[in-house]
Design a protein around this motif. Structure first.
Motif, PDB file in Angstrom:
ATOM      1  N   PHE A  30       0.690  -1.296  -0.108  1.00 46.25           N
ATOM      2  CA  PHE A  30      -0.041   0.000   0.130  1.00 46.25           C
ATOM      3  C   PHE A  30       1.062   1.312  -0.088  1.00 46.25           C
ATOM      4  O   PHE A  30       1.865   1.370   0.837  1.00 46.25           O
ATOM      5  CB  PHE A  30      -0.872   0.046   1.310  1.00 46.25           C
ATOM      6  N   GLN A  31       0.711   1.913  -1.051  1.00 45.77           N
ATOM      7  CA  GLN A  31       1.694   3.363  -0.965  1.00 45.77           C
ATOM      8  C   GLN A  31       0.744   4.299  -1.629  1.00 45.77           C
ATOM      9  O   GLN A  31      -0.207   4.187  -2.416  1.00 45.77           O
ATOM     10  CB  GLN A  31       2.666   3.101  -2.006  1.00 45.77           C
ATOM     11  N   PHE A  32       1.191   5.737  -1.257  1.00 50.77           N
ATOM     12  CA  PHE A  32       1.009   6.905  -1.761  1.00 50.77           C
ATOM     13  C   PHE A  32       1.732   7.346  -2.843  1.00 50.77           C
ATOM     14  O   PHE A  32       3.165   7.496  -2.536  1.00 50.77           O
ATOM     15  CB  PHE A  32       0.553   7.947  -0.894  1.00 50.77           C
ATOM     16  N   LEU A  33       1.317   7.954  -3.795  1.00 52.17           N
ATOM     17  CA  LEU A  33       2.164   8.789  -4.811  1.00 52.17           C
ATOM     18  C   LEU A  33       1.888  10.232  -4.519  1.00 52.17           C
ATOM     19  O   LEU A  33       0.448  10.469  -5.121  1.00 52.17           O
ATOM     20  CB  LEU A  33       1.792   8.216  -6.335  1.00 52.17           C
ATOM     21  N   THR A  34       2.931  10.933  -4.521  1.00 48.34           N
ATOM     22  CA  THR A  34       2.224  12.424  -4.357  1.00 48.34           C
ATOM     23  C   THR A  34       3.391  13.341  -4.663  1.00 48.34           C
ATOM     24  O   THR A  34       4.478  12.809  -5.316  1.00 48.34           O
ATOM     25  CB  THR A  34       2.376  12.593  -2.627  1.00 48.34           C
ATOM     26  N   ALA A  39       3.376  17.652 -11.456  1.00 49.84           N
ATOM     27  CA  ALA A  39       4.906  16.731 -11.638  1.00 49.84           C
ATOM     28  C   ALA A  39       4.918  15.574 -12.112  1.00 49.84           C
ATOM     29  O   ALA A  39       5.809  14.879 -12.302  1.00 49.84           O
ATOM     30  CB  ALA A  39       4.842  16.508  -9.820  1.00 49.84           C
ATOM     31  N   GLY A  40       3.592  15.178 -12.553  1.00 50.68           N
ATOM     32  CA  GLY A  40       3.696  13.762 -13.535  1.00 50.68           C
ATOM     33  C   GLY A  40       2.900  12.439 -12.840  1.00 50.68           C
ATOM     34  O   GLY A  40       3.124  11.583 -13.344  1.00 50.68           O
ATOM     35  N   LYS A  41       2.079  12.754 -11.894  1.00 44.91           N
ATOM     36  CA  LYS A  41       1.751  11.722 -11.263  1.00 44.91           C
ATOM     37  C   LYS A  41       0.668  10.956 -11.985  1.00 44.91           C
ATOM     38  O   LYS A  41       0.807   9.711 -12.188  1.00 44.91           O
ATOM     39  CB  LYS A  41       0.892  11.977 -10.025  1.00 44.91           C
ATOM     40  N   THR A  42      -0.098  11.624 -12.859  1.00 44.32           N
ATOM     41  CA  THR A  42      -1.061  10.767 -13.748  1.00 44.32           C
ATOM     42  C   THR A  42      -0.533  10.152 -14.826  1.00 44.32           C
ATOM     43  O   THR A  42      -0.641   8.954 -15.192  1.00 44.32           O
ATOM     44  CB  THR A  42      -2.168  11.890 -14.101  1.00 44.32           C
ATOM     45  N   THR A  43       0.830  10.845 -15.320  1.00 45.86           N
ATOM     46  CA  THR A  43       1.608  10.192 -16.398  1.00 45.86           C
ATOM     47  C   THR A  43       2.286   8.775 -15.782  1.00 45.86           C
ATOM     48  O   THR A  43       2.153   7.827 -16.330  1.00 45.86           O
ATOM     49  CB  THR A  43       2.566  11.134 -16.719  1.00 45.86           C
ATOM     50  N   LEU A  44       2.506   8.909 -14.571  1.00 45.96           N
ATOM     51  CA  LEU A  44       3.263   7.675 -13.934  1.00 45.96           C
ATOM     52  C   LEU A  44       2.365   6.560 -13.847  1.00 45.96           C
ATOM     53  O   LEU A  44       2.790   5.180 -14.228  1.00 45.96           O
ATOM     54  CB  LEU A  44       4.124   8.116 -12.837  1.00 45.96           C
ATOM     55  N   LEU A  45       0.884   6.953 -13.209  1.00 44.47           N
ATOM     56  CA  LEU A  45      -0.012   5.909 -13.425  1.00 44.47           C
ATOM     57  C   LEU A  45      -0.107   5.489 -14.691  1.00 44.47           C
ATOM     58  O   LEU A  45      -0.263   4.059 -14.745  1.00 44.47           O
ATOM     59  CB  LEU A  45      -1.193   6.810 -12.730  1.00 44.47           C
ATOM     60  N   ARG A 207       5.609   6.384   0.843  1.00 49.42           N
ATOM     61  CA  ARG A 207       5.186   7.622  -0.049  1.00 49.42           C
ATOM     62  C   ARG A 207       6.199   7.392  -1.077  1.00 49.42           C
ATOM     63  O   ARG A 207       7.350   7.589  -0.802  1.00 49.42           O
ATOM     64  CB  ARG A 207       5.239   8.740   1.062  1.00 49.42           C
ATOM     65  N   MET A 208       5.902   7.812  -2.273  1.00 48.06           N
ATOM     66  CA  MET A 208       6.625   7.888  -3.535  1.00 48.06           C
ATOM     67  C   MET A 208       6.364   9.250  -4.053  1.00 48.06           C
ATOM     68  O   MET A 208       5.185   9.745  -4.125  1.00 48.06           O
ATOM     69  CB  MET A 208       6.201   6.931  -4.452  1.00 48.06           C
ATOM     70  N   ILE A 209       7.473  10.064  -3.636  1.00 48.65           N
ATOM     71  CA  ILE A 209       7.284  11.641  -3.768  1.00 48.65           C
ATOM     72  C   ILE A 209       7.749  12.045  -5.237  1.00 48.65           C
ATOM     73  O   ILE A 209       9.122  11.668  -5.377  1.00 48.65           O
ATOM     74  CB  ILE A 209       7.928  12.402  -2.672  1.00 48.65           C
ATOM     75  N   LEU A 210       7.113  12.514  -6.040  1.00 42.99           N
ATOM     76  CA  LEU A 210       7.589  13.014  -7.600  1.00 42.99           C
ATOM     77  C   LEU A 210       7.790  14.320  -7.458  1.00 42.99           C
ATOM     78  O   LEU A 210       6.630  15.088  -7.428  1.00 42.99           O
ATOM     79  CB  LEU A 210       6.366  12.466  -8.443  1.00 42.99           C
ATOM     80  N   THR A 211       8.954  14.624  -7.904  1.00 37.31           N
ATOM     81  CA  THR A 211       9.436  16.207  -8.094  1.00 37.31           C
ATOM     82  C   THR A 211      10.259  16.301  -9.075  1.00 37.31           C
ATOM     83  O   THR A 211      11.211  15.782  -9.351  1.00 37.31           O
ATOM     84  CB  THR A 211      10.041  16.654  -6.852  1.00 37.31           C
TER      85      THR A 211
END
Length: 219
Positions: A30-34, A39-45, A207-211
């Motif tokens: 179970f993880q959050f992508l934030t 930042a590209g969260k939707t692209t990564l999904l 937590r997976m933090i995209l920056t």
């Protein structure tokens, strides 16, 4: 369940929008992508769902290299992944019940085997009185909950959720997250993209933090 090795993505001849992505989504995790907006969260999904092809690097889904999976096999693999889109993607000519039941119908299941499950799930997300209403009549929050129910109805092996609580009030957001937690307890790997820090703080999850196109992971 999902593995990325040195994955990069660019559009055309432009700079990479995602770069050096190396991580895995283990079974039952179970993880959050934030990260900040844009930042590209939707692209990564979408890369995880195989809706986009990386410019470089290796992606494995269920231990299979997506670059060499025959095209005819992709739909079957995608059925093992539940997805909640920000734009809902409900079918306007179908009722709420029919939209939620659609993944089961596509798999050839008889309605008698799933009708009670669909109704019970819709009641749980607060749509028990909206079974026979079509999406154009639903509010944004109701559409969000219907989209979530559709993603969960077939108990996917992996659930990808893009801002699943963005259109609901805080009590319903907590209720939806508790449903995701229960699904995870039953064995589904869950990835939730969100910018809601207060919501994430309620759960002890990776937590997976995209920056700036790069990913940092906090266990």
């Amino acid at each position: 369940m999902i593995q990325f090795e040195n994955v990069g993505l660019r559009y055309g001849m432009g700079p990479e929008v995602l770069r050096d992505m190396s991580f895995d989504i283990p079974k039952h995790s179970f993880q959050f992508l934030t990260g900040p907006s844009g930042a590209g969260k939707t692209t990564l999904l979408r890369l995880m769902l195989m809706a986009l092809t990386p410019t470089r690097g290796l992606i494995r889904l269920f231990d299979r290299d997506i670059a060499v999976i025959p095209h005819r096999e992709l739909p079957m693999l995608r059925r093992r992944v539940g997805i909640v889109f920000q734009d809902f993607r409900l079918l306007d000519h179908m009722t709420t019940y029919e939209n939620v039941a659609l993944p089961l119908r596509v798999r050839g299941k008889e309605e008698v085997s799933y009708r009670n499950d669909v109704i019970e799930l819709l009641k749980w997300v607060g749509l028990g009185e909206r079974l026979h209403v079509r999406p154009p009549v639903l509010s944004g929050g109701e559409k969000q909950r219907a989209a979530i129910a559709r993603a969960l109805i077939d108990q996917p092996e992996v659930l990808l959720a893009d801002e699943p609580t963005g259109n609901v009030d805080p009590p319903m957001a907590r209720r939806i997250l508790s449903l995701f937690v229960e699904l995870n307890r039953l064995g589904t790997a869950v990835v939730i993209a969100t910018h809601d820090i207060a919501l994430m703080d309620r759960y002890d999850a990776r937590r997976m933090i995209l920056t700036d196109g790069r990913l940092e992971i906090h266990e």
